[in-house]
Design a protein around this motif. Structure first.
Motif, mmCIF file in Angstrom:
data_model
loop_
_atom_site.group_PDB
_atom_site.id
_atom_site.type_symbol
_atom_site.label_atom_id
_atom_site.label_comp_id
_atom_site.label_asym_id
_atom_site.label_seq_id
_atom_site.Cartn_x
_atom_site.Cartn_y
_atom_site.Cartn_z
ATOM 1 N N LYS A 220 -8.297 7.874 9.981
ATOM 2 C CA LYS A 220 -6.805 8.149 9.092
ATOM 3 C C LYS A 220 -6.797 7.178 7.908
ATOM 4 N N ALA A 221 -7.503 6.897 7.447
ATOM 5 C CA ALA A 221 -7.593 6.439 6.631
ATOM 6 C C ALA A 221 -7.384 6.934 4.919
ATOM 7 N N GLU A 222 -6.826 6.619 3.868
ATOM 8 C CA GLU A 222 -6.700 7.255 2.453
ATOM 9 C C GLU A 222 -7.209 6.394 1.875
ATOM 10 N N VAL A 223 -7.724 7.184 0.505
ATOM 11 C CA VAL A 223 -8.791 5.655 -0.578
ATOM 12 C C VAL A 223 -7.625 6.476 -1.976
ATOM 13 N N SER A 224 -7.291 4.881 -2.489
ATOM 14 C CA SER A 224 -6.712 5.170 -3.725
ATOM 15 C C SER A 224 -8.004 5.622 -5.244
ATOM 16 N N ILE A 225 -6.622 5.531 -5.842
ATOM 17 C CA ILE A 225 -8.292 5.346 -6.999
ATOM 18 C C ILE A 225 -8.193 4.604 -7.406
ATOM 19 N N PHE A 226 -10.061 4.486 -7.961
ATOM 20 C CA PHE A 226 -11.133 3.629 -8.307
ATOM 21 C C PHE A 226 -11.521 3.365 -9.609
ATOM 22 N N PRO A 227 -11.452 1.533 -10.355
ATOM 23 C CA PRO A 227 -10.674 1.044 -10.452
ATOM 24 C C PRO A 227 -9.022 1.120 -10.631
ATOM 25 N N TRP A 228 -7.853 0.538 -9.693
ATOM 26 C CA TRP A 228 -6.979 1.108 -10.671
ATOM 27 C C TRP A 228 -6.118 -0.232 -10.826
ATOM 28 N N LYS A 229 -6.726 -1.308 -10.586
ATOM 29 C CA LYS A 229 -6.352 -2.181 -11.501
ATOM 30 C C LYS A 229 -6.427 -2.863 -13.156
ATOM 31 N N GLU A 230 -7.725 -1.385 -13.584
ATOM 32 C CA GLU A 230 -7.834 -1.812 -14.923
ATOM 33 C C GLU A 230 -8.276 -0.756 -15.203
ATOM 34 N N PRO A 231 -7.299 0.306 -16.109
ATOM 35 C CA PRO A 231 -6.467 -0.612 -17.248
ATOM 36 C C PRO A 231 -5.609 -0.850 -16.388
ATOM 37 N N LYS A 232 -4.962 -1.518 -17.047
ATOM 38 C CA LYS A 232 -3.618 -2.163 -16.566
ATOM 39 C C LYS A 232 -2.314 -1.119 -16.108
ATOM 40 N N GLU A 233 -2.916 0.229 -17.200
ATOM 41 C CA GLU A 233 -2.126 1.668 -17.377
ATOM 42 C C GLU A 233 -1.951 1.971 -16.014
ATOM 43 N N ARG A 234 -3.190 2.052 -14.819
ATOM 44 C CA ARG A 234 -3.888 2.810 -13.586
ATOM 45 C C ARG A 234 -2.635 1.734 -12.744
ATOM 46 N N ILE A 235 -2.490 0.746 -12.789
ATOM 47 C CA ILE A 235 -1.124 -0.181 -11.618
ATOM 48 C C ILE A 235 -0.143 0.868 -11.527
ATOM 49 N N PRO A 236 0.960 1.729 -12.084
ATOM 50 C CA PRO A 236 1.835 1.968 -12.054
ATOM 51 C C PRO A 236 1.845 3.948 -10.958
ATOM 52 N N LEU A 237 -0.361 4.107 -11.374
ATOM 53 C CA LEU A 237 -0.376 5.040 -10.500
ATOM 54 C C LEU A 237 -1.112 4.766 -9.096
ATOM 55 N N ALA A 238 -1.137 3.315 -8.558
ATOM 56 C CA ALA A 238 -1.550 3.376 -7.346
ATOM 57 C C ALA A 238 -0.607 2.517 -6.742
ATOM 58 N N VAL A 239 0.777 2.486 -7.285
ATOM 59 C CA VAL A 239 2.254 2.075 -6.459
ATOM 60 C C VAL A 239 2.450 3.317 -6.013
ATOM 61 N N ARG A 240 2.593 4.163 -7.419
ATOM 62 C CA ARG A 240 3.064 5.765 -6.612
ATOM 63 C C ARG A 240 2.377 5.963 -5.464
ATOM 64 N N GLN A 241 1.141 5.972 -5.514
ATOM 65 C CA GLN A 241 0.667 6.074 -4.043
ATOM 66 C C GLN A 241 0.863 5.667 -2.937
ATOM 67 N N ILE A 242 1.561 4.382 -2.851
ATOM 68 C CA ILE A 242 1.199 3.748 -2.207
ATOM 69 C C ILE A 242 2.771 4.206 -1.471
ATOM 70 N N ARG A 243 4.075 3.922 -2.310
ATOM 71 C CA ARG A 243 4.784 4.533 -2.603
ATOM 72 C C ARG A 243 5.183 6.102 -1.438
ATOM 73 N N SER A 244 3.961 6.870 -2.042
ATOM 74 C CA SER A 244 4.489 8.265 -1.583
ATOM 75 C C SER A 244 3.318 8.566 -0.053
ATOM 76 N N PHE A 245 2.462 7.096 0.646
ATOM 77 C CA PHE A 245 1.842 7.000 1.636
ATOM 78 C C PHE A 245 2.983 6.825 2.503
ATOM 79 N N LEU A 246 4.191 5.331 2.132
ATOM 80 C CA LEU A 246 4.772 4.430 2.975
ATOM 81 C C LEU A 246 5.516 5.384 3.276
ATOM 82 N N ARG A 247 6.581 6.387 2.359
ATOM 83 C CA ARG A 247 7.401 7.760 2.721
ATOM 84 C C ARG A 247 7.316 8.666 3.568
#
Length: 251
Positions: A220-247
């Motif tokens: 039951k694993a999902e995986v984020s985009i990679f890289p998700w920390k660089e460039p910095k503009e990608r971090i909010p995208l990763a946070v959005r994915q975490i938020r939808s996963f938790l919801r």
């Protein structure tokens, strides 16, 4: 971290400093920083408490005996990983929380797998960000890092702890049967029914290969985009994915 409440949980000789923020479904937050993991380290690459306290009851603690933290307890040489997991589960018990979600960075990865092994019915969903893992080509990386970056300061603070004890503790933690994610086997991950979201990194301590292998093995694993920390503009995208996963996995 704003108007969060700081408290202590005590059990026998163990004293754990923790903070709570927000309300809603409980979300245990495990900072990175190896054995020096503290609440203060929760700002990089983003602060999960700031991001999620609007929706969740966030709980974070300083790791037992982390330099720079306020948690302390014995050095349990024969069961290093489990001692820390005792603290995580003990804190949840203390707060009278049965089921919870968890997000962990770096060393939080192995801690989360250990939580899933020890308390599979309590962890509703887990997010492993830049998880630590074993690199066969750098087999003593974590032992070496903690032998210099954690042990000496601890021994200065705690005269009853010696470097010889630190050495035995780290050997048991990182050099006795080191493999994969340190705390569980591939077979465990293959059978794990808990939803997990993995955000891989690729630095010596956070091997991309291990993160991706775990993501492919866990049913039951999902995986984020990679890289998700660089460039910095990608971090909010990763946070959005975490938020939808938790919801998606609210109990």
């Amino acid at each position: 971290m704003g108007p969060n409440t700081a408290s202590f949980y005590e059990k026998g000789p163990v004293r754990i400093h923790y903070e709570e923020a927000g309300s809603g479904l409980p979300l245990l937050v495990i900072a990175g920083g190896g054995l020096n993991s503290t609440i203060a380290a929760l700002s990089n690459p983003f602060n999960p408490i700031d991001e999620f306290k609007g929706e969740y009851h966030c709980i974070a603690s300083d790791l037992r005996n982390a330099n720079g933290g306020q948690s302390s307890g014995p050095l349990e040489i024969d069961r290093p990983w489990d001692a820390y997991t005792d603290d995580h589960l003990g804190l949840m018990d203390h707060l009278r929380i049965d089921k919870f979600m968890v997000i962990g960075f770096c060393i939080g990865g192995p801690f989360i797998w250990n939580l899933l092994r020890r308390a599979p019915n309590r962890v509703v969903a887990a997010v492993l960000a830049q998880p630590s893992g074993f690199r066969p080509e750098m087999p003593t990386l974590f032992y070496d890092n903690n032998k210099t970056g954690w042990g000496p300061e601890l021994v200065k603070r705690r005269p009853e702890i010696t470097m010889e004890m630190v050495d035995r503790f780290l050997t048991r933690m990182y050099r006795t049967n080191p493999d994969f994610v340190f705390t569980v086997t591939r077979d465990f991950v293959r059978k794990c029914q808990t939803p997990v979201l993995i955000l891989p990194d690729d630095i010596p301590a956070h091997p991309y290969a291990v993160a991706m292998e775990a993501a492919m093995l866990a049913p039951k694993a999902e995986v984020s985009i990679f890289p998700w920390k660089e460039p910095k503009e990608r971090i909010p995208l990763a946070v959005r994915q975490i938020r939808s996963f938790l919801r998606a996995h609210h109990a």
